[in-house]
Design a protein around this motif. Structure first.
Motif, PDB file in Angstrom:
ATOM      1  N   ARG A 291      42.090  33.634 -16.199  1.00  0.00           N
ATOM      2  CA  ARG A 291      43.523  34.109 -16.213  1.00  0.00           C
ATOM      3  C   ARG A 291      43.817  35.268 -17.376  1.00  0.00           C
ATOM      4  N   VAL A 292      42.783  35.338 -18.239  1.00  0.00           N
ATOM      5  CA  VAL A 292      42.786  36.541 -19.111  1.00  0.00           C
ATOM      6  C   VAL A 292      42.769  37.869 -18.330  1.00  0.00           C
ATOM      7  N   ILE A 293      41.633  37.657 -17.409  1.00  0.00           N
ATOM      8  CA  ILE A 293      41.356  39.025 -16.602  1.00  0.00           C
ATOM      9  C   ILE A 293      42.633  39.198 -15.566  1.00  0.00           C
ATOM     10  N   ARG A 294      43.381  38.362 -15.068  1.00  0.00           N
ATOM     11  CA  ARG A 294      44.367  38.480 -14.117  1.00  0.00           C
ATOM     12  C   ARG A 294      45.440  39.095 -14.748  1.00  0.00           C
ATOM     13  N   VAL A 295      46.070  38.467 -16.020  1.00  0.00           N
ATOM     14  CA  VAL A 295      47.263  39.014 -16.758  1.00  0.00           C
ATOM     15  C   VAL A 295      47.130  40.300 -17.682  1.00  0.00           C
ATOM     16  N   GLY A 296      45.882  40.666 -17.864  1.00  0.00           N
ATOM     17  CA  GLY A 296      45.494  41.814 -18.370  1.00  0.00           C
ATOM     18  C   GLY A 296      45.345  41.806 -20.004  1.00  0.00           C
ATOM     19  N   LEU A 297      44.815  40.592 -20.562  1.00  0.00           N
ATOM     20  CA  LEU A 297      44.638  40.326 -21.908  1.00  0.00           C
ATOM     21  C   LEU A 297      43.246  40.713 -22.246  1.00  0.00           C
ATOM     22  N   ARG A 298      42.397  41.190 -21.444  1.00  0.00           N
ATOM     23  CA  ARG A 298      40.882  41.425 -21.430  1.00  0.00           C
ATOM     24  C   ARG A 298      40.718  42.251 -22.620  1.00  0.00           C
ATOM     25  N   GLN A 299      41.658  43.128 -23.044  1.00  0.00           N
ATOM     26  CA  GLN A 299      41.442  44.345 -24.063  1.00  0.00           C
ATOM     27  C   GLN A 299      41.933  43.684 -25.436  1.00  0.00           C
ATOM     28  N   GLU A 300      42.505  42.537 -25.504  1.00  0.00           N
ATOM     29  CA  GLU A 300      43.084  42.215 -26.474  1.00  0.00           C
ATOM     30  C   GLU A 300      41.939  41.725 -27.614  1.00  0.00           C
ATOM     31  N   LEU A 301      41.939  42.131 -28.712  1.00  0.00           N
ATOM     32  CA  LEU A 301      40.917  41.964 -29.673  1.00  0.00           C
ATOM     33  C   LEU A 301      40.588  40.416 -29.937  1.00  0.00           C
ATOM     34  N   SER A 302      41.769  39.757 -30.136  1.00  0.00           N
ATOM     35  CA  SER A 302      41.618  38.374 -30.574  1.00  0.00           C
ATOM     36  C   SER A 302      40.999  37.510 -29.570  1.00  0.00           C
ATOM     37  N   VAL A 303      41.521  37.954 -28.118  1.00  0.00           N
ATOM     38  CA  VAL A 303      40.841  37.253 -27.053  1.00  0.00           C
ATOM     39  C   VAL A 303      39.516  37.365 -26.820  1.00  0.00           C
TER      40      VAL A 303
END
Length: 877
Positions: A291-303
């Motif tokens: 899901r992280v990859i799909r919604v574009g949260l991959r570059q979020e540091l905390s994630v």
């Protein structure tokens, strides 16, 4: 109260006095940026149309002058922002001085000064500004409450709030309520928080999403969910707050259910995903990663940091390293997560390398490395890191001290443990529940049982004593005091201080096994069945071990076979059972079965399997040799001291002393005393005096690290007639705080332990025991028994040596067992805490003939079964 001498800790150089625990820390350390001074800001000051020194001299008679004053005040706001950003206290104080001279625009600037002082960690100065305000506003109060809470001054924050309420001039707003609720949560003042919740309801602020989110953080999952369900409007923070509450309480299923509801009305953010990753099993975690990859949260540091923690938990080192390499931005927390991950994988060098990459090391990074050292058994390295923290003035937390105390337990140095204990007491941390439990465990590990007992008896009533009870039960067992362990078990059960769970039951079973107290073990087994604990693998393993040590080998097999699940410890326990019986063939049969079922062995398994070849036929020796030499290539397990000790024992058992000596000499690391002792014992069995001298010299040249090594060294000197050197070794042992656990033998009779020391006269039936022993000795002498005084390692005459020999603990216990035995067909069972001496072993063989009884003795080498003058060990123990 004793002070801590830091010089003695691992002989490091002088250490400055340690910093206070949990002192308020600046938002930015002074060293992070160059000091900002007024001289550097002079261009800015010059650009202001009115200098701070002249503002107070006139009143704003025109709109132009008013604009000038407002412009100057705006400049002060800018200066305060800069001083906060660069941690320059002098700039703030300069603005404060100008503020005191102002007649207009004081309120806004005063509030800004309060906030800035609190951000700089200066609550006293903030209070002075607050006191100088003629009419503090709600913003003033809120700034003070919020800042105090951030600086761990929650009680002061609450006092400011209640002062505001009692004066009744200023009414709190939504920001005030959020700040004071934060203070309640941080200080654990739940009852005060409930009162404030009531005030929020009366004041009509429940319509504020901002306030409701803070109210939820006050409650457990049930209370938070109730507030959440009653909210007319929610934002992402509302969902995150209640999901976080559920995760903290381990309600992972409910948290994911709420997450599914959230997806229908709100888009999850980085906080949502990070929180849920900490609660995910492997499948859910991978779904969240997708899901992280799909919604574009991959570059979020905390994630990214949370994903590293998730894959570290499930042992995927490649995934962890890949995630780390893909991160375009990293922070100190990223590197700390990597330290924790590498330590979990046992990659200590990689963790240290990662630690060195951190530009500004803080308490969290130090704590992660220190805890990792403890986790991997590097107690000395953890202590050195703790001292480095003191030298560099790093802020200490409860976690820092807990790790330092754990490190002392690993090092097991009594004097070092006393120093760290004194450190904790001196700085008022010894009463912290986590540190107190760690200190108790440290005292136990460092053979300070008297101190541990004192701590336990003074355990605060407001703290749960179940963990402490479990620790001291284990301590009694480890320190050779199993009777005390059972006594404490019964007492704490009666006083309801002990919760009977898998951990406590496992400990008590271990004590029963050590004592050979099968009657008590049967009762615990019955309780486990009734209590529904039998599905616990760890408890099943403890039952196998207990029955193995209590002469009930068939019962150990009966426990193993119906277990729903076996782990490697289960197999190891049953292999140990056969080795205790000296039944190598059955142990190897089980090893073959283990291989067929695809069970991956660990280092302990291989050490046990190698040992089992001592009790097989000599034609299997080549198979043992192949196993030992192929450990690394086949099982990816490097041979350790335990494997070399086992292999040398096998070679010595079959008389291959030259190969055994060559194996020791070719070891890739320096041979420890346990390996040399195995070779020395083999020399004794096969009467190889020349090799024995060479091995003894190696043992004497080694520096002892534990009591057993000191005793071995002392005994070698005594056997050689070097009494003075023997006494010197024992004196050195006493100086280091080591003590020898005295040799004891005991019989279980009438649901009680009847224990004997050498020449013991404390037993209630002492006269009968000594009279019976005299008769046994006389009968054995008639049958051909000849006392061997070589086993008396004391400088006394021959007659006294015989007297000492005749009253060894094993002989006293055997006599008591024969006198009290009711069923003549049952064997007499004796347990000894160390290896039986050669003379007692010979005596038991003659007694089995004289009294026509089977005798079973369990010593540190295993079981000896004496029947008709012969022993099952074939005199090779």
């Amino acid at each position: 109260m004793a002070t801590v001498n830091h010089h003695c800790l691992l002989n490091l150089p002088h250490i400055p006095p340690p910093p206070p625990i949990n002192r308020p820390k600046p938002l930015l350390p002074p060293s992070s940026l160059p000091s900002l001074s007024l001289s550097r800001l002079s261009p800015l000051s010059a650009s202001l149309s009115l200098s701070p020194a002249t503002i107070h001299k006139r009143s704003p008679s025109s709109s132009f002058e008013r604009e000038e004053i407002e412009s100057a005040v705006d400049g002060f706001f800018y200066l305060l922002r800069l001083s906060s950003q660069h941690h320059d206290v002098e700039v703030t104080r300069a603005v404060h001085a100008s503020f005191l001279k102002l007649r207009e625009e004081k309120a806004k600037l005063g509030n800004a000064l309060i906030s800035t002082y609190l951000k700089l960690g200066l609550p006293r100065e903030a209070l002075l500004v607050f006191a100088s305000l003629s009419s503090p506003s709600v913003v003033s109060y809120t700034a003070l409450i919020s800042g105090f809470a951030r600086l761990n001054l929650e009680i002061k924050a609450l006092k400011v709030f209640f002062k505001m309420r009692s004066e009744g001039v200023v009414e709190p707003n939504e920001y005030t309520f959020v700040a004071v609720l934060n203070a309640c949560v941080r200080s654990g003042r739940f009852s005060v928080g409930v009162q404030i919740h009531g005030l929020i309801v009366k004041s009509g602020f429940l319509n504020s999403v901002f306030v409701c989110n803070s109210v939820m953080s006050l409650y457990s999952s049930d209370g938070a969910r109730k507030v959440f369900d009653e909210m007319s409007e929610r934002d992402v923070a509302s969902w995150n707050t209640v999901i976080s509450c559920l995760v903290k309480e381990g309600l992972f299923g409910e948290s994911f259910g709420l997450f599914c509801e959230m997806n229908r009305v709100e888009e999850a953010d980085s906080f949502t995903v990070s929180t849920l990753l900490s609660a995910s099993d492997l499948m859910r975690g991978k779904e969240l990663h997708g899901r992280v990859i799909r919604v574009g949260l991959r570059q979020e540091l905390s994630v990214s940091n949370a994903l590293i923690g998730f894959y570290a938990k499930y042992g995927d080192v490649r995934k962890v390293e890949t995630l780390y390499e893909m991160m375009s931005v990293r922070d100190g927390f990223t590197l700390t997560e990597m330290i924790t991950a590498y330590m979990a994988f046992g990659m200590v060098d990689s963790a240290v390398e990662m630690f060195e990459k951190i530009p500004e090391k803080n308490t969290i990074s130090y704590n992660a490395l220190m805890a990792g050292f403890c986790r991997n058994g590097y107690g000395s390295k953890a202590l050195k890191l703790f001292i480095e923290m003191l030298q560099r003035g790093v802020e200490l937390t409860d976690f820092s001290l807990t790790s330092a105390v754990d490190a002392c337990g690993l090092v097991a140095e009594k004097k070092v443990s006393e120093q760290v204990h004194g450190f904790c007491v001196k700085f008022g941390c010894a009463s912290n529940p986590c540190i107190q439990t760690a200190l108790l465990d440290m005292c136990i590990r460092c053979e300070r049982m008297t101190d541990a007992e004192e701590m336990f008896e003074q355990w605060p009533l407001n703290l749960d004593s179940s963990k402490a009870t479990t620790s001291i039960l284990g301590g009694y067992s480890r320190n050779g005091l199993p009777e005390k362990a059972l006594s404490l078990f019964h007492r704490t059960l009666w006083e309801e201080k002990l919760v009977l769970d898998e951990v406590s039951l496992t400990l008590v079973l271990a004590v029963c096994g050590k004592l050979g107290f099968v009657e008590m073990g049967d009762q615990i087994h019955g309780y486990a069945l009734k209590g529904g604990f039998f599905n616990d693998v760890g408890l099943g393993n403890s039952l196998i071990s207990m029955y193995s040590k209590c002469f009930r080998f068939s019962d150990a097999v009966k426990v193993f076979n119906p277990m729903r699940e076996h782990d490697v410890v289960s197999w190891n326990s049953l292999i140990s059972c056969y080795i205790l019986q000296r039944n190598g063939d059955e142990a190897l049969t089980l090893w073959l079965r283990m291989n067929k079922e695809g069970i991956k062995p660990d280092a302990i398994t291989l050490a046990l399997v190698i040992s089992s070849y001592k009790y097989t036929e000599s034609d299997k020796l080549s198979t043992c040799r192949d196993l030992f030499l192929s450990m690394e290539t086949v099982y990816n397990i490097s041979p350790t001291t335990e494997h070399y000790t086992a292999y040398v024992c096998v070679l010595g058992r079959w008389g291959l002393l030259e190969e055994a000596e060559e194996t020791v000499n070719s070891m890739p690391f320096h041979p420890e005393v346990s390996v040399l002792r195995a070779l020395l014992d083999s020399c004794r069995v096969h009467s190889n005096a020349s090799m024995a001298k060479r091995v003894a010299k190696l043992i004497l040249s080694a520096k002892p690290d534990n009591p057993s090594e000191y005793i071995l060294k002392s005994n070698i000197y005594s056997a050689s007639g070097l009494w003075h050197r023997s006494e010197t070794i024992r004196e050195e042992m006493r100086e280091r705080g080591y003590r020898k656990h005295p040799s004891r033998s005991w019989i279980v009779h009438g649901n009680a332990i009847h224990s004997f020391h050498a020449r013991d006269t404390s037993h209630p039936e002492e006269k009968d025991v000594y009279s019976g022993l005299e008769i046994l000795i006389m009968e054995c002498l008639k049958a051909g028994y000849e006392p061997n005084t070589e086993f008396v390692l004391q400088e006394v005459d021959e007659l006294t040596k015989k007297s000492f020999l005749f009253h060894h603990s094993a002989k006293l216990a055997l006599t008591y067992g024969i006198l009290t035995a009711k069923n003549q067909r049952e064997p007499v069972r004796v347990v000894k805490n160390v290896m039986v001496c050669g003379d007692c072993h010979e005596f038991y063989k003659y007694v089995s003939v004289v009294v026509k009884r089977e005798i079973v003795l369990r010593d540190s080498s295993g079981f000896h079964r004496f029947v008709n003058g012969k022993c099952s060990c074939k005199d090779l123990w």
